[in-house]
Design a protein around this motif. Structure first.
Motif, mmCIF file in Angstrom:
data_model
loop_
_atom_site.group_PDB
_atom_site.id
_atom_site.type_symbol
_atom_site.label_atom_id
_atom_site.label_comp_id
_atom_site.label_asym_id
_atom_site.label_seq_id
_atom_site.Cartn_x
_atom_site.Cartn_y
_atom_site.Cartn_z
ATOM 1 N N LYS A 30 -7.571 -71.889 1.138
ATOM 2 C CA LYS A 30 -6.995 -71.826 2.482
ATOM 3 C C LYS A 30 -8.006 -71.454 3.556
ATOM 4 N N ASP A 31 -9.112 -70.815 3.175
ATOM 5 C CA ASP A 31 -10.080 -70.408 4.181
ATOM 6 C C ASP A 31 -11.468 -70.296 3.561
ATOM 7 N N THR A 32 -12.433 -69.923 4.406
ATOM 8 C CA THR A 32 -13.830 -69.832 3.981
ATOM 9 C C THR A 32 -14.025 -68.840 2.853
ATOM 10 N N TYR A 33 -13.314 -67.720 2.926
ATOM 11 C CA TYR A 33 -13.495 -66.678 1.922
ATOM 12 C C TYR A 33 -13.033 -67.150 0.540
ATOM 13 N N LEU A 56 -16.263 -80.106 3.162
ATOM 14 C CA LEU A 56 -16.218 -78.830 3.873
ATOM 15 C C LEU A 56 -16.421 -79.010 5.377
ATOM 16 N N LYS A 57 -15.796 -78.117 6.145
ATOM 17 C CA LYS A 57 -16.087 -78.056 7.577
ATOM 18 C C LYS A 57 -17.568 -77.741 7.761
ATOM 19 N N VAL A 58 -18.123 -78.172 8.901
ATOM 20 C CA VAL A 58 -19.545 -77.935 9.149
ATOM 21 C C VAL A 58 -19.878 -76.456 9.047
ATOM 22 N N SER A 59 -19.024 -75.599 9.605
ATOM 23 C CA SER A 59 -19.290 -74.157 9.563
ATOM 24 C C SER A 59 -19.258 -73.616 8.137
ATOM 25 N N ASP A 60 -18.456 -74.230 7.263
ATOM 26 C CA ASP A 60 -18.369 -73.764 5.871
ATOM 27 C C ASP A 60 -19.558 -74.205 5.033
ATOM 28 N N LEU A 61 -20.396 -75.071 5.569
ATOM 29 C CA LEU A 61 -21.597 -75.482 4.843
ATOM 30 C C LEU A 61 -22.546 -74.311 4.637
ATOM 31 N N ARG A 62 -22.341 -73.231 5.397
ATOM 32 C CA ARG A 62 -23.170 -72.039 5.192
ATOM 33 C C ARG A 62 -23.040 -71.512 3.767
ATOM 34 N N ILE A 63 -21.907 -71.782 3.116
ATOM 35 C CA ILE A 63 -21.699 -71.357 1.730
ATOM 36 C C ILE A 63 -22.704 -72.022 0.803
ATOM 37 N N LEU A 64 -23.086 -73.262 1.136
ATOM 38 C CA LEU A 64 -23.983 -74.035 0.264
ATOM 39 C C LEU A 64 -25.457 -73.742 0.510
ATOM 40 N N LEU A 65 -25.788 -73.027 1.590
ATOM 41 C CA LEU A 65 -27.184 -72.795 1.927
ATOM 42 C C LEU A 65 -27.956 -72.118 0.800
ATOM 43 N N GLU A 66 -27.330 -71.174 0.120
ATOM 44 C CA GLU A 66 -28.059 -70.455 -0.922
ATOM 45 C C GLU A 66 -28.325 -71.308 -2.163
ATOM 46 N N GLY A 114 -18.684 -73.191 15.040
ATOM 47 C CA GLY A 114 -17.649 -72.977 14.029
ATOM 48 C C GLY A 114 -17.716 -71.593 13.413
ATOM 49 N N ILE A 115 -18.926 -71.147 13.101
ATOM 50 C CA ILE A 115 -19.093 -69.820 12.509
ATOM 51 C C ILE A 115 -18.648 -68.735 13.489
ATOM 52 N N LEU A 116 -19.048 -68.849 14.748
ATOM 53 C CA LEU A 116 -18.686 -67.847 15.744
ATOM 54 C C LEU A 116 -17.190 -67.841 16.024
ATOM 55 N N SER A 117 -16.578 -69.014 16.066
ATOM 56 C CA SER A 117 -15.146 -69.089 16.379
ATOM 57 C C SER A 117 -14.286 -68.507 15.266
ATOM 58 N N GLU A 118 -14.838 -68.453 14.050
ATOM 59 C CA GLU A 118 -14.072 -67.943 12.914
ATOM 60 C C GLU A 118 -14.374 -66.485 12.608
ATOM 61 N N LYS A 119 -15.256 -65.864 13.392
ATOM 62 C CA LYS A 119 -15.592 -64.461 13.164
ATOM 63 C C LYS A 119 -14.341 -63.599 13.271
ATOM 64 N N ASP A 120 -14.111 -62.766 12.256
ATOM 65 C CA ASP A 120 -12.906 -61.942 12.291
ATOM 66 C C ASP A 120 -13.178 -60.531 11.808
ATOM 67 N N ILE A 121 -12.248 -59.675 12.099
ATOM 68 C CA ILE A 121 -12.240 -58.308 11.573
ATOM 69 C C ILE A 121 -10.872 -58.078 10.961
ATOM 70 N N ASP A 129 -32.940 -74.403 5.264
ATOM 71 C CA ASP A 129 -33.686 -73.200 4.869
ATOM 72 C C ASP A 129 -33.089 -71.935 5.469
ATOM 73 N N ILE A 130 -32.126 -72.089 6.363
ATOM 74 C CA ILE A 130 -31.468 -70.929 6.961
ATOM 75 C C ILE A 130 -30.653 -70.206 5.892
ATOM 76 N N ARG A 131 -30.647 -68.902 5.970
ATOM 77 C CA ARG A 131 -29.762 -68.107 5.121
ATOM 78 C C ARG A 131 -28.829 -67.323 6.032
ATOM 79 N N TYR A 132 -27.557 -67.292 5.668
ATOM 80 C CA TYR A 132 -26.542 -66.680 6.530
ATOM 81 C C TYR A 132 -26.126 -65.317 5.996
ATOM 82 N N ASP A 133 -25.943 -64.395 6.917
ATOM 83 C CA ASP A 133 -25.423 -63.069 6.571
ATOM 84 C C ASP A 133 -24.534 -62.630 7.735
ATOM 85 N N TYR A 134 -23.943 -61.479 7.618
ATOM 86 C CA TYR A 134 -23.069 -61.030 8.700
ATOM 87 C C TYR A 134 -22.922 -59.516 8.674
#
Length: 221
Positions: free
Chosen positions: A17-20, A53-63, A89-96, A139-144
């Motif tokens: 249902k979501d990125t997580y 995957l959505k473009v923003s979810d491609l960050r999952i595949l970077l590693e 996409g990544i910024l718009s989905e930022k949540d707490i 080559d980008i690696r994503y963290d948060y």
């Protein structure tokens, strides 16, 4: 013969249902496998995942991009064609706690994403020259962090998020950003959007320190 775990992989991905959930599903599928095993397990699905995957979810595949040159090339091609959408996409989905924190209406996120693309392109060129090799978006690696999205390339870190204070005290123990453009004038009053973009040196955050040394550090403030 494939295991049920492998047979169900695509179905499970489509049910996420979501990125997580996506990240968790891929992690569990590859859990405990070495790099060669991961490459072989992902080979049948990598192209599907890049398309699905959505473009923003491609960050999952970077590693996993460095497991195979074909993985790298295919992922990099998709990201290069969708740079702005990747950041936006990544910024718009930022949540707490599951609640999205940024206002996605209007052009605020578009402007911030444009700045992020410009900075990342400059960092990629700079780090490519420094390392004497061609670095690109795969080559980008994503963290948060709690309030920040963090993009790591080489020895540089691009951080986009909120800060309580724009000005950072000049202290030898406080990491100073290399670049911190003031984007406050681009943000409409009363609209919740990322208000700081930092570029800083990548540092090792793991450090062994004694209680005596820690007390000395506290005394400096």
């Amino acid at each position: 013969m494939k295991s049920n775990k492998e047979d169900n992989f695509l179905a499970n991905i489509k049910n996420c249902k979501d990125t997580y959930e996506l990240e968790s599903e891929i992690y569990m599928y590859l859990d405990g496998k070495n790099s060669i095993q991961r490459r072989e397990l992902l080979k049948p699905y990598f192209s599907f995942l890049i398309d699905y995957l959505k473009v923003s979810d491609l960050r999952i595949l970077l590693e996993y991009s460095d497991l195979d040159k074909s993985f790298y090339d295919e992922l990099n091609d998709k990201l290069l064609k969708n740079k702005k959408e990747f950041f936006k996409g990544i910024l718009s989905e930022k949540d707490i706690c599951g609640i999205k924190i940024y206002n996605t209406k209007g052009k605020g996120l578009d402007t911030i994403s444009d700045i992020a693309v410009l900075l990342m392109d400059e960092l990629l060129e700079e780090e490519s020259q420094r390392q004497n090799k061609n670095l690109s978006y795969a080559d980008i690696r994503y963290d948060y962090g709690t309030y920040s999205s963090v993009f790591i390339i080489g020895d540089k870190v691009l951080s986009i998020g909120d800060r309580e204070e724009y000005v950072i005290p000049n202290h030898r123990r406080i990491l100073q950003p290399l670049i911190r453009p003031d984007i406050s004038s681009l943000i409409p009053e009363g609209v919740r959007l990322p208000r700081t973009i930092d570029v800083s040196e990548r540092v090792d955050m793991q450090s062994d320190i004694t209680e005596e040394e820690l007390y000395t550090v506290y005394k400096e403030y």
